[in-house]
Every structure is written in structure tokens, then in C-alpha cells.
Design an enzyme around this catalytic site. Structure first.
Site, short mmCIF file in Angstrom:
data_model
loop_
_atom_site.label_atom_id
_atom_site.label_comp_id
_atom_site.label_asym_id
_atom_site.label_seq_id
_atom_site.Cartn_x
_atom_site.Cartn_y
_atom_site.Cartn_z
N GLY A 185 0.77 -1.24 0.00
CA GLY A 185 0.00 0.00 0.00
C GLY A 185 0.80 1.29 0.00
O GLY A 185 0.22 2.36 0.11
N GLU A 220 4.17 -6.37 1.24
CA GLU A 220 3.72 -6.73 -0.10
C GLU A 220 3.49 -5.51 -0.99
O GLU A 220 2.37 -5.26 -1.44
CB GLU A 220 2.38 -7.49 -0.01
CG GLU A 220 2.43 -8.74 0.81
CD GLU A 220 1.05 -9.34 1.08
OE1 GLU A 220 0.99 -10.54 1.34
OE2 GLU A 220 0.05 -8.60 1.03
N PRO A 221 4.52 -4.72 -1.26
CA PRO A 221 4.30 -3.56 -2.13
C PRO A 221 4.15 -3.95 -3.60
O PRO A 221 4.87 -4.81 -4.10
CB PRO A 221 5.58 -2.73 -1.93
CG PRO A 221 6.63 -3.76 -1.61
CD PRO A 221 5.92 -4.85 -0.84
N GLY A 222 3.22 -3.33 -4.28
CA GLY A 222 3.08 -3.52 -5.72
C GLY A 222 3.37 -2.21 -6.43
O GLY A 222 4.35 -2.05 -7.15
N ARG A 223 2.51 -1.22 -6.15
CA ARG A 223 2.60 0.09 -6.80
C ARG A 223 3.99 0.73 -6.63
O ARG A 223 4.53 1.28 -7.59
CB ARG A 223 1.54 1.00 -6.17
CG ARG A 223 1.33 2.31 -6.87
CD ARG A 223 0.43 3.23 -6.03
NE ARG A 223 -0.74 2.57 -5.48
CZ ARG A 223 -1.94 2.57 -6.04
NH1 ARG A 223 -2.14 3.22 -7.17
NH2 ARG A 223 -2.95 1.94 -5.46
N ARG A 252 -7.89 4.06 -14.13
CA ARG A 252 -7.82 4.64 -12.78
C ARG A 252 -8.42 6.06 -12.68
O ARG A 252 -9.13 6.35 -11.70
CB ARG A 252 -6.39 4.61 -12.25
CG ARG A 252 -5.84 3.18 -12.14
CD ARG A 252 -4.54 3.09 -11.36
NE ARG A 252 -4.73 3.39 -9.95
CZ ARG A 252 -4.46 4.54 -9.38
NH1 ARG A 252 -3.94 5.51 -10.09
NH2 ARG A 252 -4.71 4.72 -8.10
N CYS A 259 -16.31 5.77 -26.23
CA CYS A 259 -17.62 6.38 -26.34
C CYS A 259 -18.20 6.60 -24.96
O CYS A 259 -19.18 5.96 -24.57
CB CYS A 259 -18.55 5.49 -27.15
SG CYS A 259 -17.98 5.35 -28.82
N GLU A 260 -17.57 7.48 -24.22
CA GLU A 260 -18.00 7.69 -22.85
C GLU A 260 -17.39 9.00 -22.37
O GLU A 260 -16.17 9.18 -22.46
CB GLU A 260 -17.50 6.50 -22.01
CG GLU A 260 -18.08 6.49 -20.66
CD GLU A 260 -18.15 5.09 -20.03
OE1 GLU A 260 -18.32 4.09 -20.75
OE2 GLU A 260 -18.03 5.04 -18.82
N TYR A 298 -1.37 -1.04 -11.99
CA TYR A 298 -2.83 -1.07 -12.20
C TYR A 298 -3.24 -0.34 -13.48
O TYR A 298 -4.35 0.21 -13.56
CB TYR A 298 -3.56 -0.51 -10.96
CG TYR A 298 -3.13 -1.18 -9.67
CD1 TYR A 298 -3.48 -2.50 -9.42
CD2 TYR A 298 -2.32 -0.53 -8.73
CE1 TYR A 298 -3.05 -3.14 -8.25
CE2 TYR A 298 -1.89 -1.16 -7.58
CZ TYR A 298 -2.25 -2.46 -7.34
OH TYR A 298 -1.83 -3.10 -6.21
N1 LLP Z 1 -1.35 -6.99 -0.59
C1 LLP Z 1 -2.67 -7.14 -0.66
C2 LLP Z 1 -3.32 -8.16 0.15
C3 LLP Z 1 -3.41 -6.31 -1.51
O1 LLP Z 1 -4.74 -6.47 -1.56
C4 LLP Z 1 -2.77 -5.33 -2.29
C5 LLP Z 1 -3.53 -4.47 -3.18
C6 LLP Z 1 -1.38 -5.21 -2.19
C7 LLP Z 1 -0.70 -6.06 -1.33
C8 LLP Z 1 -0.58 -4.23 -3.01
O2 LLP Z 1 -0.94 -2.91 -2.79
P1 LLP Z 1 -0.04 -1.73 -3.39
O3 LLP Z 1 1.30 -1.78 -2.70
O4 LLP Z 1 0.12 -1.97 -4.85
O5 LLP Z 1 -0.79 -0.49 -3.10
N2 LLP Z 1 -6.56 -1.10 -8.31
C9 LLP Z 1 -6.27 -0.15 -7.24
C10 LLP Z 1 -5.43 -0.75 -6.17
C11 LLP Z 1 -6.05 -1.97 -5.58
C12 LLP Z 1 -5.11 -2.62 -4.67
C13 LLP Z 1 -5.62 -3.95 -4.23
N3 LLP Z 1 -4.78 -4.61 -3.34
C14 LLP Z 1 -5.60 1.08 -7.83
O6 LLP Z 1 -5.42 1.12 -9.04
O7 LLP Z 1 -5.27 2.02 -7.11
#
Ligand code: LLP
Length: 468
Positions: A270, A312-315, A362, A393-394, A423
């Protein structure tokens, strides 16, 4: 054009509408000698000549560097407090085999949220022991494939899953390590967190029921309990939400230690990133330092050992690495009525490009703000407030709600939107039968396709009514 009433209060008119603020752009993005955008030494025009638009351009060294940087910061800070950390890359942000290799080579594990994401990681040759499987409604087949593959951790999300995972593990003759996801009641998002009233969501087990669920896990000989898990939200700029969640989990963690080992604590992902120049997220070193302090102080208060912490970072790994390039097709100056602060009219310049909500949902879905720059040239024309729209078309098909571009932006110009790595592709669609764009990695002056773009033949290939 300065001071238009249509500019949102947060948006600062840049002194130079060609500038690439370092907080928003990938590390190797710059202007070339002739003023073009160049990423890792490859010019926007060269990328577009080879791959067309729209195209997602990933700065490979940036992505690898951020992955490694997060791991190193957490390793260092948790060593300081006498423990260690495990970093999982949340593949939901963007996963393909190439990125799976980049992050594992940087020493990260991968969190997968479905059988499909797991299949990509396995296809990349990732050691299954380095995968964690998530999901609030994993199918029996997903559970079976994960256990059979030897996935390192399954995050159990509901009581009914305990037996499902245990049964699969017995069938495969394995002892399956599992975590238990807790709904801590803390939900954080950008700039703000609500410490109450967010129990009302589908993930995890309420804190009050967790001890009983852990007892059920421990009663299953085919399961090994790793610890508790909490994920409080996404695009978070502060650490107080994490501190509150850790605090709530810690009491339970200490309680559980009385009946057996609890080696780890997973605090989820997050961490926020900058999409526009006004965003100011904490840097990763600071996050790691605060996490180590939060966890070590919590452990000291309860008189328990500092657990291994998983994140668990993704973004934060992939988001800043990627820039999407588009071609400008049409431009309209639209007269808009304004009521505040005084009744008047103002002109908004709509710049429409050849992609849209199908490659980045997004802005439409979350009202997320992005920024844009001319990519094929710089210009000394005075800045104009623009809205970048897509071709769907939106009317909600917006890519950039508001930014300033040189006022002479014209059809045929290339436009670049930074920070689209997380994302974006992952949530792309075929709305209006647009084809999903390719993903290209750039490194040291060379560009290389890592996910090809779709063709109309791809789209037609699933329609059984189409005669070959
Ligand atoms: N761990 C769990 C259990 C999660 O549900 C998520 C994201 C992450 C890790 C990674 O979160 P991050 O570090 O990437 O913020 N589609 C939305 C974000 C949804 C995130 C869902 N879970 C967006 O585009 O902002």
C-alpha cells in the site's frame, strides 16, 4: 493562459510546462538535446516508430532499482532491530514473466492473487516457495494447484478455507505454510485513515474471531501456521495507519505465542507514489525505518521477540517505472460555465489521444490524478490548462483531469503520461474493442518488447461466430 477558474486548487501552474519532475518520472527519463522525451536513452519518436501508440514504456533499471531498494531498506532496518524482513512484490499491480524475473532477481518474493497470476510467476520459472497466494474466494482448483506446486505461503482469508487448504495439503502429502488474514478495522488511503467503521468489507477474519481460527489451523497436521496478515489499503502516504494495524495485531500475535510458534507478521502493501508534482509520499528508507521501529517497540512492550516482517508492495515497485505514450488526434476548446467564485465562462482545452480508459481505468474509476507532457518536442508556448481524454464512447473517459501543456499542443504530437506502471496494463480492458497496447522495456539505449500488443485478430479469435 494563467489563472483559469477551471484549474483545480491543488494544481500548480509549472514555470516550465516541459519539465519532468523527478518525483513523478522514472529515473532515466529526461529531455534529449533536441528536447524530445527520452527514457533510458531511447527517444519517444523511436519508440513510437517501432511500436506505435499507445505503448507502455517500462524503464527497466528503474523497476529493478526500486525492487532492490525496497528489499535493501527493509533488510537493513530489520537487521537493526534484530530481525529480518521478507518483501513480496504484489503482482496484481503488473505481472508478466519478465517483471517476475526482475523482482525475483532483486531478491523479492511474489504475492499472487489468483491462479492466473500464479501461472505467470510459475511460467517465469519463479521458485514456488517464493510465492504467496492471496484471495478472498480461492477456488478449490486454485488451492489444489498452489499446494501441488509447493507455494511458500497461502493466506487464508476465511474459516471455511482452513479445511479446504488442509485437505489439499493432505492429498499432496505436504505441510502447507499458511497465514491468516485479519480484518483489523483499519483502512487507510491517501492522506487520511479511518480507524473505525471499515470492518465492513469482504477481506479477512475479524480480530475477535482470529484466535479460534488459528486454533483450527494448528489442529490441522497438514498446515503450518506462519502468522497473521493485514493489508490496510493502497496509495498510502503516511505510516500511522500501519502503526495502528500493527498495534491491533500485536496483542493477538503475543497471545498466540503462548500456544505455539508465530514466526512472522505480514503488514501487507500500500505504499503510495507520486502521480503529480504535488504528491509527496514517504520515501522507502523512511517507511522501512518506521516499520522497524513500530514492530520492535510493539514487541518490546509485550516482551516478545521481534517477528520476521513480511510486506507486499506492488505500486511502489512498478508504478513509477512506466510511462504511457499516446498520439494526439483531436483538440477542442470547450466553453464551460463556471459558478464559483463568480459566474463566468472559461475555456477548457480537450486533448484527445488514441487510448483511454481501456489502458488506464484509474482516472475514471477512482478519480485518480495523473500528469502529462509533450513527448516529441518542447515548446516555449505559454502553458494552457488541458484535460486529456481518450477515444472511448464515454464522457468519463479521461486520462488526465487537469494539467498544463504548452498551448500550441497539436494533432500529431506525442503525449506522455508518467507513473502508469501499476494497475494500468493490469486493469486494461477491450472496451469498444480497442486492442490492449504492448509493453516495452527500455534499458541502456535499447528497447525490447516484453508483452506484445493485441491485434484485432486476437479480439475476433474468441468469437465463435467468426468464420476463419
Ligand atoms: N497486498 C494485498 C493483500 C493487496 O490487496 C494489495 C492491493 C497489495 C498487497 C498491493 O498494494 P499496493 O502496494 O500496490 O498499493 N486497483 C487499485 C489498487 C487496488 C489494490 C488492491 N490490493 C488502484 O489502481 O489504485
Amino acid at each position: 493562459m494563467s489563472s483559469t477558474p477551471l484549474a483545480p486548487a491543488w494544481l500548480v501552474e509549472p514555470a516550465d510546462a516541459n519539465a519532468l519532475p523527478a518525483s513523478v518520472w522514472s529515473r532515466n527519463a529526461r529531455r534529449s538535446a533536441v528536447g524530445e522525451l527520452e527514457i533510458a536513452g531511447v527517444s519517444a519518436s523511436a519508440l513510437v516508430a517501432e511500436f506505435g501508440t499507445p505503448v507502455y514504456v517500462v524503464d527497466e533499471a528503474d523497476a529493478r532499482g526500486r525492487a532492490r531498494g525496497i528489499r535493501e531498506s527493509f533488510d537493513r532496518e530489520f537487521a537493526r532491530v534484530g530481525s529480518s524482513a521478507k518483501v513480496y512484490y504484489a503482482g496484481k499491480a503488473f505481472l508478466c514473466t519478465e517483471v517476475a524475473r526482475w523482482v525475483t532477481e532483486a531478491g523479492l518474493n511474489i504475492d499472487v492473487a489468483s491462479g492466473g497470476e500464479m501461472a505467470v510467476a510459475l511460467a517465469a520459472g519463479v521458485d514456488p516457495a517464493r510465492l504467496g497466494l492471496h484471495g478472498n474466494n480461492k477456488s478449490l482448483s486454485e488451492i489444489d494447484r498452489a499446494v501441488g506446486a509447493g507455494v511458500g505461503a497461502i493466506v487464508i482469508d476465511s474459516v471455511v478455507e482452513i479445511e479446504r487448504v488442509a485437505t489439499a495439503a493432505s492429498r499432496h502429502g505436504r505441510t502447507q505454510p499458511v497465514r491468516l488474514r485479519i480484518n483489523s478495522g483499519v483502512h487507510a488511503s491517501t492522506h487520511e485513515y479511518l480507524a473505525t467503521a471499515r470492518e465492513d468489507q469482504k477481506f479477512g477474519i475479524p480480530l475477535a474471531d482470529a484466535a479460534a481460527a488459528v486454533a483450527l489451523i494448528r489442529a490441522q497436521p497438514s498446515l503450518a501456521f506462519l502468522g497473521l496478515h493485514s493489508h490496510i489499503g493502497s496509495q498510502i502516504f503516511e505510516s500511522d495507519g500501519f502503526a495502528e494495524a500493527a498495534h491491533r495485531l500485536f496483542a493477538l500475535h503475543a497471545e498466540l505465542l503462548k500456544d505455539g510458534p508465530v514466526p512472522e507478521l505480514n503488514l501487507g502493501g500500500g505504499f503510495g507514489i507520486a502521480y503529480t508534482s504535488v504528491d509527496d509520499p514517504l520515501d522507502i528508507d523512511e517507511i522501512a525505518r518506521r516499520f522497524a521501529d513500530i514492530v520492535s517497540q510493539g514487541a518490546a512492550q509485550l516482551g516478545i521477540p521481534v517477528p520476521i516482517v513480511a510486506i507486499e508492495p506492488g505500486r511502489a515497485v512498478i508504478g513509477p517505472s512506466t510511462t504511457t505514450l499516446y498520439t494526439v488526434g483531436t483538440i477542442k476548446d470547450v466553453l464551460v460555465s463556471v459558478v464559483e467564485p463568480v459566474e463566468t465562462t472559461a475555456t477548457r482545452k480537450y486533448v484527445s489521444v488514441d487510448g483511454g480508459m481501456s489502458d488506464n481505468i484509474r482516472p475514471a474509476l477512482y478519480a485518480a490524478n495523473y500528469s502529462a507532457r509533450l513527448a516529441n518536442r518542447t515548446s516555449t508556448a505559454s502553458p494552457a490548462l488541458v484535460r486529456v481524454a481518450g477515444k472511448h464512447c464515454e464522457s468519463g473517459d479521461i486520462l488526465v483531469h487537469a494539467d498544463y501543456l504548452p498551448g500550441d499542443v497539436e494533432p500529431g504530437d506525442l503525449l506522455a503520461i508518467p507513473a502508469t506502471g501499476a494497475y494500468g496494463w493490469a486493469m486494461a480492458s477491450n472496451y469498444n474493442y480497442l486492442t490492449r497496447p504492448p509493453v516495452v522495456a527500455v534499458l541502456d539505449g535499447a528497447a525490447r518488447l516484453i508483452v506484445r500488443g493485441e491485434t484485432e485478430a486476437d479480439l475476433l479469435s474468441r468469437d465463435v461466430g467468426v468464420t476463419p
